[in-house]
Design a protein around this motif. Structure first.
Motif, PDB file in Angstrom:
ATOM      1  N   ASP A   1       0.855  -1.196   0.000  1.00  0.00           N
ATOM      2  CA  ASP A   1       0.000   0.000   0.000  1.00  0.00           C
ATOM      3  C   ASP A   1       0.893   1.250   0.000  1.00  0.00           C
TER       4      ASP A   1
ATOM      5  N   ARG B   1      -3.456  -0.771  -6.713  1.00  0.00           N
ATOM      6  CA  ARG B   1      -3.872   0.432  -5.955  1.00  0.00           C
ATOM      7  C   ARG B   1      -5.323   0.798  -6.284  1.00  0.00           C
ATOM      8  N   LYS B   2      -5.727   0.560  -7.520  1.00  0.00           N
ATOM      9  CA  LYS B   2      -7.122   0.855  -7.877  1.00  0.00           C
ATOM     10  C   LYS B   2      -8.070  -0.048  -7.079  1.00  0.00           C
TER      11      LYS B   2
ATOM     12  N   LYS C   1       1.480   4.839  -8.469  1.00  0.00           N
ATOM     13  CA  LYS C   1       0.142   5.350  -8.134  1.00  0.00           C
ATOM     14  C   LYS C   1      -0.963   4.783  -9.005  1.00  0.00           C
TER      15      LYS C   1
ATOM     16  N   LEU D   1      -7.384  -1.494  -4.230  1.00  0.00           N
ATOM     17  CA  LEU D   1      -7.308  -1.089  -2.826  1.00  0.00           C
ATOM     18  C   LEU D   1      -8.146   0.180  -2.591  1.00  0.00           C
ATOM     19  N   HIS D   2      -8.135   1.042  -3.591  1.00  0.00           N
ATOM     20  CA  HIS D   2      -8.906   2.286  -3.501  1.00  0.00           C
ATOM     21  C   HIS D   2     -10.403   1.988  -3.399  1.00  0.00           C
TER      22      HIS D   2
ATOM     23  N   GLY E   1       1.756   3.741  -3.272  1.00  0.00           N
ATOM     24  CA  GLY E   1       1.385   5.155  -3.076  1.00  0.00           C
ATOM     25  C   GLY E   1       2.516   6.071  -3.524  1.00  0.00           C
TER      26      GLY E   1
END
Ligand SMILES: Cc1cc2nc3c(=O)[nH]c(=O)nc-3n(C[C@H](O)[C@H](O)[C@H](O)COP(=O)(O)OP(=O)(O)OC[C@H]3O[C@@H](n4cnc5c(N)ncnc54)[C@H](O)[C@@H]3O)c2cc1C
Lengths: 535, 121
Positions: free
Chosen positions: B54, B67-68, B62, B70-71, B58
């Protein structure tokens, strides 16, 4: 089979301009019909009528539906840029556009609406008055135009303040209600400006409260804004003027007919009248409306589609097009880090900063300054260079200390933005936008943006960054049917009449030859009033 | 199967055991993200590393798919977590400068092993 409808005056488009045209024609003794494709908020989540943003966040059971939309459909919209204000309740504004009015472009992303009320269902309410130089640059004759501003203000209800922004906003008009107070962070900015304004003024910067189409007192049958910080979800007391506030009244009290569900494709003008051809967007059947006068108010991009299909079906036309360049600047007010945001919370613009570098030219630029309120953390968390889990306490500290400035720059035809349309009588038109910004123009934009950054930083805040959401994101468009002193093919004259026509008028920004950076909508509404009076 | 595991692990990261109730919500919403990617696969296999990934993504990646995803899990947890005050500065003001420094440093420290891991994924 074609269904046929008849009326005296047909207004195509029920956005801010279409509705003002309808209001101006109400009581004229003519049968007036307002027509739109009718996309509406029927499927949007309903927010409770009571409580603040915090209360709803804590007490409402179905948060997923309220904030992410059905099946998370809302999550997948852009979280910054133009999308920031398009919450689950407002998503309808741009619905069906991909399907019904598609386009291609490498460098331009416009936002259009097929909704009842159009873009006005989400507009930020900022009202500005153009100077005579700006009005003239647009192509409008300034004499007598100020009366139309006042007429509109008296109907939509405007709040504002007498301060340094007054010469640029609508606050100089009569019957202006007091502005809603600023929150703690923006009050500090304003106080700081008042201490240092001499130097800023010398450099052409003027800060003050924006004038907003927002009632802060009882106004006709609308109530005052109470600041429950739900601006992006509902319209409390109908305090924000939106077309949807007006349309039911026009229908029930003024005998205006509102026809929803039709997408206009083209029209045919003859000696006896105008016949307008549309499609029912639900069942794809053809509908025609016969009228004596046609007022086009679908916005500059929508009108170009209709005019192309009408005047030159199956041929390619290059329409000129204007759009304000738009950038975001963000700032941190260090003294407010980790503090509670305070009881005054609003998602609406709280301050306006104008940059008038020459005092006589129409090239004023404008920043609207906001706080990050009533929006969820998830919309910004992915922008931080941190672990998302660690970002939660960080955002809780940062957001109440943050000011965000949306900066509009003026636009003229020198950039050469175009909308290439191949209209068709039977199919959807093909549309390709091109808004090329060469490096010199871009550099000039950034120079001006940096001046804004310097001016705002001098008020004791730390600049965080400049972001460029891309051309099209200002949501201010104009100039596809340029206005001229004399009739010019694919243009309009100074009464709003389409060249070569006797019965077709254009009430929105299609005719504007210049796009000042100050919010254009109040001027569009004054123009719509002027055009409606000529019809 | 992989998607379900992903949902369980990502939601657990933000919501603890409370996350289990929302696995189907994630699966309903995550359709556009249903593609295998090496970082998510690694996180599913070794959930212990999710926190450093994570932080690492970050700082260094990005726009990656992990990450998408996790978002999305973050957005769901913001809506459904039992202690929603932690997303509401009016009710629970933030920790101020020392808190910002602490959490940022912690995140940067985690980003170092995270970044090294990402070199191999
Ligand atoms: C988030 C946001 C914030 C904004 N903030 C500000 C601000 O603070 N100040 C400001 O000055 N401006 C602001 N604007 C811009 C403002 O909303 C627009 O300038 C204004 O609403 C334009 O009004 P219009 O009537 O010309 O067009 P639109 O609002 O685009 O309305 C067009 C109408 O035509 C209909 N239509 C379209 N095509 C067809 C067709 N083929 N057939 C039939 N009907 C059709 C649509 O359904 C709609 O009813 C903002 C916009 C947004 C989205």
């Amino acid at each position: 089979m074609i269904e046929n409808i008849e009326t005296d005056i047909l207004i195509v488009g029920s956005g801010c301009t279409g509705v003002i045209a309808a209001m101006s024609l109400a009581g004229s003794g003519k049968r007036v019909m307002l027509l739109d494709p009718g996309v509406g908020p029927e499927n949007a989540p309903r927010f409770p009528e009571e409580g603040t943003f915090e209360k709803i966040r804590l007490s409402e059971a179905d948060q997923l539906k309220l904030f992410l939309g059905n099946n998370g459909s809302f999550f997948f919209q852009e979280s910054l840029g133009t999308g920031a204000q398009f919450t689950s309740s407002r998503k309808f504004i741009s619905e069906k556009t991909d399907e019904l009015i598609p386009y291609r472009s490498k460098n331009f992303s416009p936002m259009e609406s097929l909704a009842t009320g159009g873009l006005g269902e989400g507009w930020g309410l900022g009202c500005c008055i153009f100077s005579d130089a700006e009005i003239q640059a647009c192509g409008i004759i300034p004499d007598g135009f100020k009366e139309h501003y006042q007429w509109v203000a008296d109907r939509i209800g405007i709040s504002g303040a007498k301060d340094d922004a007054e010469p640029f906003t609508a606050s100089a008009l009569d019957n202006i209600m007091p502005a809603f107070p600023t929150d703690a962070t923006n009050s500090r900015l304003l106080a700081s400006y008042n201490l240092r304004k001499e130097k800023l003024n010398r450099n052409g910067f003027f800060l003050g409260r924006p004038s907003l189409a927002l009632t802060t007192e009882k106004f006709n049958n609308r109530g005052p804004y109470t600041g429950r910080d739900l601006d992006f979800y509902l319209n409390e007391n109908q305090s924000a003027w939106r077309p949807s506030v007006e349309i039911p009244r026009l229908v029930s009290e003024k005998n205006i007919i509102h026809k929803r569900g039709l997408l206009v494709k083209y029209f045919h003008e003859s000696e006896s009248g105008v016949e307008v051809f549309a499609r029912d967007i639900k069942n794809n059947t053809a509908v025609s409306v016969s009228c004596q006068r046609l007022i086009l108010a679908t916005g500059p991009l929508g009108n170009a589609r209709i005019v192309a299909a009408t005047l030159a079906p199956d041929k390619e036309i290059d329409f000129p097009m204007l759009c304000n360049p738009y950038y975001y600047l963000s700032f941190l007010n260090m003294g407010r880090l980790g503090k509670s945001p305070g009881e005054v919370k609003t998602g609406l613009a709280q301050l306006s900063l104008f940059h008038d570098q020459s005092a006589t030219e129409p090239d004023i630029a404008m920043a609207s300054i906001y706080s990050y309120n009533s929006l969820m953390f998830y919309r910004v968390v992915k922008e931080l260079p941190l672990a998302m889990k660690n970002s939660i306490p960080v955002l809780r500290s940062l957001l109440p200390a943050m000011s965000i400035a949306g900066v509009h720059l003026p636009a003229d035809n020198s950039i050469g933005g175009t909308m290439k349309v191949r209209g068709s009588l039977s199919e959807s038109p093909t549309v390709e936008y091109n808004y090329p910004l060469n490096s010199l123009i871009k550099q000039n934009h950034l120079l001006r943006i940096k001046k804004f950054r310097k001016a705002i930083s001098s008020l004791g805040v730390w600049p965080l960054g400049i972001s460029d959401p891309g051309m099209g994101s200002s949501i201010h468009y104009a100039g596809t049917l340029p206005m001229g002193k004399t009739e010019k093919y694919l243009g309009i004259d100074r009464s709003g009449k389409l060249a070569g026509s006797n019965r077709v008028f254009v009430a929105d920004g299609s005719g504007f030859n210049y796009l000042p950076a100050k919010g254009i909508t109040f001027t569009l509404m004054a123009w719509a009033r002027k055009v409606a009076l000529n019809v | 199967m992989q998607e379900k595991k992903e949902a369980e692990i990502f939601l657990k990261y933000f919501l603890g055991s409370h996350g289990n109730q929302f696995v189907s919500v994630y699966l309903n919403m995550a359709n556009p993200f249903f593609r295998a990617d090496p970082v998510s696969s690694f996180a599913v296999k070794y959930p212990f590393f999710i926190s450093v990934l994570d932080a690492g993504t970050g700082l260094f990646r990005k726009d990656c798919l992990f990450r998408k995803k996790l978002h999305l899990a973050f957005a769901i947890s913001e809506c459904v977590c039992p202690d929603r005050e932690k997303f509401l500065p009016l009710i629970k003001p933030g920790p101020g400068i020392p808190g910002i420094v602490f959490h940022s440093v912690l995140s940067f420290l985690k980003a170092i092993p995270g970044g090294i891991l990402l070199l191999f994924l």
